[in-house]
Design a protein around this motif. Structure first.
Motif, PDB file in Angstrom:
ATOM      1  N   GLY A  35      33.358  36.823  26.900  1.00 44.95           N
ATOM      2  CA  GLY A  35      32.834  37.820  27.768  1.00 44.95           C
ATOM      3  C   GLY A  35      32.505  39.150  26.311  1.00 44.95           C
ATOM      4  N   ASP A  36      31.922  40.521  27.452  1.00 44.08           N
ATOM      5  CA  ASP A  36      31.880  41.418  26.864  1.00 44.08           C
ATOM      6  C   ASP A  36      31.912  43.003  28.074  1.00 44.08           C
ATOM      7  N   PRO A  37      31.558  44.041  27.754  1.00 39.98           N
ATOM      8  CA  PRO A  37      31.588  44.812  28.502  1.00 39.98           C
ATOM      9  C   PRO A  37      30.901  45.191  30.297  1.00 39.98           C
ATOM     10  N   THR A  38      30.143  44.464  29.752  1.00 40.75           N
ATOM     11  CA  THR A  38      28.889  43.484  31.430  1.00 40.75           C
ATOM     12  C   THR A  38      29.745  42.270  31.890  1.00 40.75           C
ATOM     13  N   GLY A  39      30.307  41.378  31.404  1.00 43.37           N
ATOM     14  CA  GLY A  39      30.431  40.204  31.831  1.00 43.37           C
ATOM     15  C   GLY A  39      31.052  38.986  31.161  1.00 43.37           C
ATOM     16  N   THR A  40      31.138  38.529  32.053  1.00 39.55           N
ATOM     17  CA  THR A  40      31.801  37.046  31.454  1.00 39.55           C
ATOM     18  C   THR A  40      30.671  35.472  31.261  1.00 39.55           C
ATOM     19  N   VAL A  41      30.832  35.152  30.229  1.00 36.26           N
ATOM     20  CA  VAL A  41      29.969  33.760  30.735  1.00 36.26           C
ATOM     21  C   VAL A  41      31.152  32.614  29.974  1.00 36.26           C
ATOM     22  N   THR A  42      30.606  30.997  31.390  1.00 33.39           N
ATOM     23  CA  THR A  42      31.092  29.813  30.943  1.00 33.39           C
ATOM     24  C   THR A  42      30.010  28.884  29.200  1.00 33.39           C
TER      25      THR A  42
ATOM     26  N   LYS B 192      35.136  42.357  30.548  1.00 30.47           N
ATOM     27  CA  LYS B 192      35.351  41.620  31.593  1.00 30.47           C
ATOM     28  C   LYS B 192      36.576  40.988  32.309  1.00 30.47           C
ATOM     29  N   LYS B 193      37.564  40.725  33.309  1.00 27.04           N
ATOM     30  CA  LYS B 193      38.191  39.949  32.906  1.00 27.04           C
ATOM     31  C   LYS B 193      37.674  38.617  33.719  1.00 27.04           C
ATOM     32  N   PRO B 194      38.254  37.513  33.032  1.00 24.70           N
ATOM     33  CA  PRO B 194      38.108  36.417  32.639  1.00 24.70           C
ATOM     34  C   PRO B 194      37.955  35.420  34.546  1.00 24.70           C
ATOM     35  N   PRO B 195      37.281  34.898  34.592  1.00 21.53           N
ATOM     36  CA  PRO B 195      37.450  33.971  36.013  1.00 21.53           C
ATOM     37  C   PRO B 195      38.584  33.185  36.186  1.00 21.53           C
ATOM     38  N   LYS B 196      38.881  33.947  37.627  1.00 18.21           N
ATOM     39  CA  LYS B 196      40.679  32.981  37.716  1.00 18.21           C
ATOM     40  C   LYS B 196      40.265  31.833  38.411  1.00 18.21           C
ATOM     41  N   SER B 197      41.373  30.940  38.772  1.00 16.43           N
ATOM     42  CA  SER B 197      41.354  29.733  39.418  1.00 16.43           C
ATOM     43  C   SER B 197      42.395  29.160  39.948  1.00 16.43           C
ATOM     44  N   GLU B 198      42.833  28.374  41.406  1.00 16.83           N
ATOM     45  CA  GLU B 198      44.396  28.423  41.966  1.00 16.83           C
ATOM     46  C   GLU B 198      44.108  27.483  42.201  1.00 16.83           C
ATOM     47  N   THR B 199      45.228  26.399  42.870  1.00 17.41           N
ATOM     48  CA  THR B 199      45.055  25.574  44.350  1.00 17.41           C
ATOM     49  C   THR B 199      46.306  26.579  44.340  1.00 17.41           C
ATOM     50  N   MET B 200      45.140  26.700  46.217  1.00 14.19           N
ATOM     51  CA  MET B 200      46.475  27.120  47.172  1.00 14.19           C
ATOM     52  C   MET B 200      47.939  26.111  47.167  1.00 14.19           C
ATOM     53  N   SER B 201      49.093  26.565  47.471  1.00 13.66           N
ATOM     54  CA  SER B 201      49.787  26.336  47.781  1.00 13.66           C
ATOM     55  C   SER B 201      50.297  25.882  48.936  1.00 13.66           C
TER      56      SER B 201
END
Length: 424
Positions: free
Chosen positions: A92-99, A148-157
């Protein structure tokens, strides 16, 4: 490392010689790395910001990024070949994130890296995506304080209970190995707002229409820079719920920068479609539609992109702009953008039955009927010839007729013959 950025422009020997000349011309005041970076810059391959990676015009990019997350190497099977390794790093940097994906021998480097350190990367970006394949990397002393904050991923219960606001056509995705799968996208909403929903098993939604309220179990929730997206698993279960779900909506005068739920307004003007060439070299289209809210006289511009630009909008139409992002345009005004994952549609209002006779003509908006006093756009699957006189029945609403029946009048040649006979 820096030669990878310009390997398509000159040979390694020529690059090394140029670097030596650059260092010598500066009296040896810069090291080899700095000299190489200066040569790369002179060749037009500069470091870019992470936020610019999805729209990069070059096949290779270089950038600095702070390591936000490291996913260790995992083994995968290649048909007819030895197993491979792949690891990924979120930068990440102030403009975005990348994988950043690291393959095979580069994947082993992931174990030597630390979250919080800054690396310099040369990579091949995936067009339109926040993803890139690593070609080379090394730690760097550049300071990146905020990211920027990194992407988040979760399986909904718990099941996801929402209203289906729009369903897009199914797409066939062909993989590199020649196999294919099918993808369908939806826009969903509830009292908290709207979002995009993706299913790789479209058959699960065979009995679900736009406007339905559903409960879906087996959903993964993803969030990236405040944008929420849901992915339906192959084993998901979908149930129609009888209760109506209210979806958050705002007036066009309340549009704010960033994501917006359902924006309601009335069309005040519609521009002609403009064609242009995208950064990928493909042809596309855009149409600007101005809408006004009930609480203000100022209009808000909506840029409608791609095939959606062909949708018919007329001044006076009540419309909804669903799940669109707004940003400042070059005039410093907020502008809604309707593209992937968003839609603009007219709100059906009661019309009146009409039976009228006129001449079939062509207007910029499409096929139309002119009775000498008024002109209506014809909404019909039929294609009557231009210039013919037609009897049309249908439902008239705001300058258009949804045709239920159309009869073409057969011209009577008798009057014309009688006028010509004295001349023969």
């Amino acid at each position: 490392m820096h030669y990878a950025l310009v390997s398509d422009l000159l040979s390694k020997e020529a690059f090394d010689e140029w670097v030596e000349q650059k260092s010598a011309s500066l009296g040896g005041l810069v090291d080899e790395v700095t000299a190489a970076m200066m040569v790369v810059d002179e060749l037009g391959r500069r470091h870019i910001k992470i936020g610019d990676i999805p729209s990069a015009r070059t096949s290779i990019v270089s950038f600095f990024g702070k390591i936000l997350e490291i996913k260790p190497p995992r083994e995968f099977i290649r048909e007819g070949e030895p197993p491979g390794l792949v690891a990924s790093i979120i930068l990440g940097d102030p403009t975005g994130t990348v994988t950043l994906s690291l393959w095979d021998e580069r994947a082993e480097v992931a174990a030597e890296l630390e979250v919080g350190s800054v690396i310099e990367v040369i990579a091949k970006p995936r067009p339109g995506k926040k993803e890139a394949n690593c070609l080379a990397l090394r730690e760097n002393q550049v300071t990146i304080v905020e990211t920027k904050k990194p992407p988040k991923s979760e399986t909904m219960s718990a099941p996801l209970t929402v209203k289906i606001l729009a369903a897009f056509e199914m797409k066939e995705i062909v993989r590199r190995d020649g196999t294919s799968s099918f993808l369908q996208e939806f826009i969903i909403g509830d009292a908290s707002g709207t979002a995009r929903l993706v299913s790789w098993s479209p058959e699960l939604f065979a009995d679900v229409d736009a406007g339905s309220c559903v409960s879906i179990s087996g959903v993964q929730r993803k969030e990236d820079e405040g944008i929420i997206e849901y992915v339906v698993s192959d084993s998901a279960e979908i149930r129609i719920v009888p209760d109506e779900i209210t979806v958050l909506s705002i007036d066009a005068s309340e549009v704010s920068e960033g994501s917006n739920p359902i924006v309601t307004g009335v069309v005040t003007s519609v521009s002609e479609i403009r064609s242009f060439t995208t950064r990928r070299g493909t042809e596309s289209r855009v149409r600007n539609v101005a809408i006004r809210g009930s609480a203000a006289s100022r209009s808000v511009n909506v840029a409608v992109w791609g095939d959606a630009a062909d949708t018919l909008f007329l001044p006076g139409d009540s419309v909804q702009v669903i799940n669109a992002a707004a940003k400042l345009n070059r005039y410093g005004e907020l502008e809604l953008s309707v593209g992937r994952g968003s839609v603009m549609q007219t709100v059906s209002l009661p019309g009146v039955h009409i039976s009228v006779t006129g001449m079939v003509i062509l207007r910029p908006e499409g096929l139309a009927l002119d009775n000498g006093k008024e002109v209506w756009i014809l909404i019909t699957d039929q294609t009557p010839e231009l210039g013919m006189t037609a009897d049309v029945e249908g439902i008239m609403q705001n300058g258009r007729i949804k045709v239920t029946n159309i009869d073409i009048q057969t011209p009577d040649p008798a009057p014309l013959v009688s006028r010509l006979e004295p001349l023969l």
